[in-house]
Write a protein that holds these residues in place. Structure first.
Motif, mmCIF file in Angstrom:
data_model
loop_
_atom_site.group_PDB
_atom_site.id
_atom_site.type_symbol
_atom_site.label_atom_id
_atom_site.label_comp_id
_atom_site.label_asym_id
_atom_site.label_seq_id
_atom_site.Cartn_x
_atom_site.Cartn_y
_atom_site.Cartn_z
ATOM 1 N N LYS A 53 37.710 39.469 22.507
ATOM 2 C CA LYS A 53 36.804 38.882 23.495
ATOM 3 C C LYS A 53 37.543 37.730 24.153
ATOM 4 N N LEU A 54 37.861 37.903 25.425
ATOM 5 C CA LEU A 54 38.715 36.961 26.140
ATOM 6 C C LEU A 54 38.027 36.485 27.414
ATOM 7 N N TYR A 55 38.519 35.360 27.934
ATOM 8 C CA TYR A 55 38.014 34.827 29.185
ATOM 9 C C TYR A 55 39.187 34.492 30.106
ATOM 10 N N GLU A 56 39.024 34.830 31.374
ATOM 11 C CA GLU A 56 40.070 34.597 32.362
ATOM 12 C C GLU A 56 39.997 33.147 32.829
ATOM 13 N N VAL A 57 40.984 32.347 32.426
ATOM 14 C CA VAL A 57 40.958 30.918 32.737
ATOM 15 C C VAL A 57 41.817 30.568 33.945
ATOM 16 N N GLN A 58 42.643 31.510 34.384
ATOM 17 C CA GLN A 58 43.482 31.249 35.559
ATOM 18 C C GLN A 58 43.890 32.567 36.171
ATOM 19 N N GLU A 59 43.920 32.609 37.513
ATOM 20 C CA GLU A 59 44.435 33.782 38.208
ATOM 21 C C GLU A 59 45.038 33.354 39.533
ATOM 22 N N ALA A 60 46.221 33.853 39.825
ATOM 23 C CA ALA A 60 46.870 33.645 41.113
ATOM 24 C C ALA A 60 46.997 35.012 41.783
ATOM 25 N N THR A 61 46.368 35.153 42.943
ATOM 26 C CA THR A 61 46.312 36.434 43.633
ATOM 27 C C THR A 61 47.056 36.345 44.951
ATOM 28 N N ASP A 62 47.802 37.394 45.282
ATOM 29 C CA ASP A 62 48.513 37.466 46.556
ATOM 30 C C ASP A 62 48.256 38.835 47.161
ATOM 31 N N LEU A 63 48.022 38.868 48.474
ATOM 32 C CA LEU A 63 47.795 40.113 49.194
ATOM 33 C C LEU A 63 48.990 40.387 50.078
ATOM 34 N N LYS A 64 49.511 41.606 50.003
ATOM 35 C CA LYS A 64 50.744 41.941 50.697
ATOM 36 C C LYS A 64 50.515 43.087 51.684
ATOM 37 N N GLY A 65 51.280 43.047 52.781
ATOM 38 C CA GLY A 65 51.340 44.172 53.700
ATOM 39 C C GLY A 65 50.099 44.329 54.553
ATOM 40 N N GLY A 66 50.203 45.186 55.588
ATOM 41 C CA GLY A 66 49.076 45.476 56.446
ATOM 42 C C GLY A 66 48.675 44.274 57.286
ATOM 43 N N MET A 67 47.481 44.345 57.865
ATOM 44 C CA MET A 67 46.933 43.253 58.645
ATOM 45 C C MET A 67 46.232 42.262 57.721
ATOM 46 N N PRO A 68 46.029 41.008 58.164
ATOM 47 C CA PRO A 68 45.362 40.027 57.303
ATOM 48 C C PRO A 68 43.996 40.500 56.826
ATOM 49 N N GLN A 69 43.259 41.226 57.697
ATOM 50 C CA GLN A 69 41.937 41.689 57.314
ATOM 51 C C GLN A 69 41.976 43.011 56.561
ATOM 52 N N ASP A 70 43.148 43.605 56.407
ATOM 53 C CA ASP A 70 43.253 44.898 55.725
ATOM 54 C C ASP A 70 44.563 44.957 54.936
ATOM 55 N N PRO A 71 44.699 44.142 53.869
ATOM 56 C CA PRO A 71 45.942 44.139 53.086
ATOM 57 C C PRO A 71 46.139 45.449 52.343
ATOM 58 N N VAL A 72 47.378 45.705 51.960
ATOM 59 C CA VAL A 72 47.733 46.977 51.333
ATOM 60 C C VAL A 72 47.863 46.848 49.820
ATOM 61 N N LEU A 73 48.441 45.744 49.355
ATOM 62 C CA LEU A 73 48.766 45.590 47.938
ATOM 63 C C LEU A 73 48.206 44.280 47.407
ATOM 64 N N ARG A 74 47.606 44.336 46.211
ATOM 65 C CA ARG A 74 47.090 43.140 45.551
ATOM 66 C C ARG A 74 47.941 42.841 44.324
ATOM 67 N N LEU A 75 48.591 41.670 44.319
ATOM 68 C CA LEU A 75 49.364 41.210 43.178
ATOM 69 C C LEU A 75 48.585 40.096 42.491
#
Length: 261
Positions: A67-89
């Motif tokens: 049983k875990l809790y997410e205490v931190q996440e860094a997300t980056d969106l790559k490729g495509g248009m700003p309103q339609d990104p292709v890849l989520r890192l």
């Protein structure tokens, strides 16, 4: 687990455009989520029980549960248009407890944490997940992070499925894969569910937020399931043991999982 609504390394006008677009998508998703959650509250436990009855073979006993809790996440969106990104890192840090075979130092449950990396093509909604984990011993039974010492470590590798969340069907994401630990002389399979908090549609939760667990239905968040007043994503997972750490397995220090290079 934010689905691209907290974006790193994006600046200038493009960053403003993407942030505004994602914020609008976030609001629309949350309204759709409340509508979808209410009928699912009654269906979730029944579906889980029905799935458990399919097939004649009983499920194997878990080696460990988490049983875990997410205490931190860094997300980056790559490729495509700003309103339609292709890849989520995403890089995420999860902390919590394990129970069962992972706890070998006389404390059960024991402290557990992991750092994981995922790469999700958004048009598919499914992508690879990898990470490193640590099992720790509380030397003074104080609950303080400064009193934890490392007992064992290992690695995980598998897939993360965001489709229930991306399609608005349920506030969950699914993972499955394999784990191994040289220190524990064990390897096996894993499965788990990310439970994302959402505003309580029943207005019965003291914190104002709830999880939708497919196995039991609606669960109110407790005060302990918030960080600085904000609700956090919960992860429930199961490790099964399939054998010992094998000669062909790499040492846990050599894999480099959970590092966004």
């Amino acid at each position: 687990m934010a689905i691209g609504w907290s974006v790193s390394r994006i600046g200038g006008d493009e960053g403003v455009m993407r942030t505004k677009t994602l914020a609008r998508n976030d609001r629309r998703f949350r309204w759709a989520l409340v509508v979808a959650v209410v009928p699912a509250l009654c269906l979730a436990p029944a579906v889980s029980r029905a799935q458990g009855r399919q097939g004649g073979n009983p499920e194997p006993a878990p080696f460990a549960t988490l049983k875990l809790y997410e205490v931190q996440e860094a997300t980056d969106l790559k490729g495509g248009m700003p309103q339609d990104p292709v890849l989520r890192l995403a890089n995420a840090a999860l902390v919590g407890t394990a129970s069962g075979g992972l706890c070998t130092a006389g404390q059960d449950p024991c402290a557990f944490d992991t750092v994981a990396l995922s790469r999700i093509p958004l048009r598919l909604g499914v992508g690879p997940l990898s990470g490193d984990f640590q099992v720790m011993f509380d030397t003074r039974l104080s609950g303080l992070l400064s009193d934890l010492v490392l007992v064992a470590k290992g690695s995980v590798q598998g897939t993360l499925d965001l489709r229930p969340l991306l399609t608005g069907k349920a506030p969950i994401a699914l993972m499955k894969g394999r784990w191994k630990s040289k220190a524990l002389d064990a390897r096996g399979t894993l499965s788990g569910t990310f439970l994302l908090p959402f505003p309580d549609p029943t207005k019965q939760c003291a914190t104002g937020f709830a999880y939708l667990d497919p196995s039991v239905g609606l669960q109110c968040l407790t005060a302990a399931e918030t960080s600085l007043g904000r609700p956090v994503t919960k992860v429930v997972a199961t490790f099964l043991k399939t054998g010992p750490f094998g000669p062909a397995d790499k040492d846990d220090d050599e894999d480099g999982h959970g590092k966004n290079e």
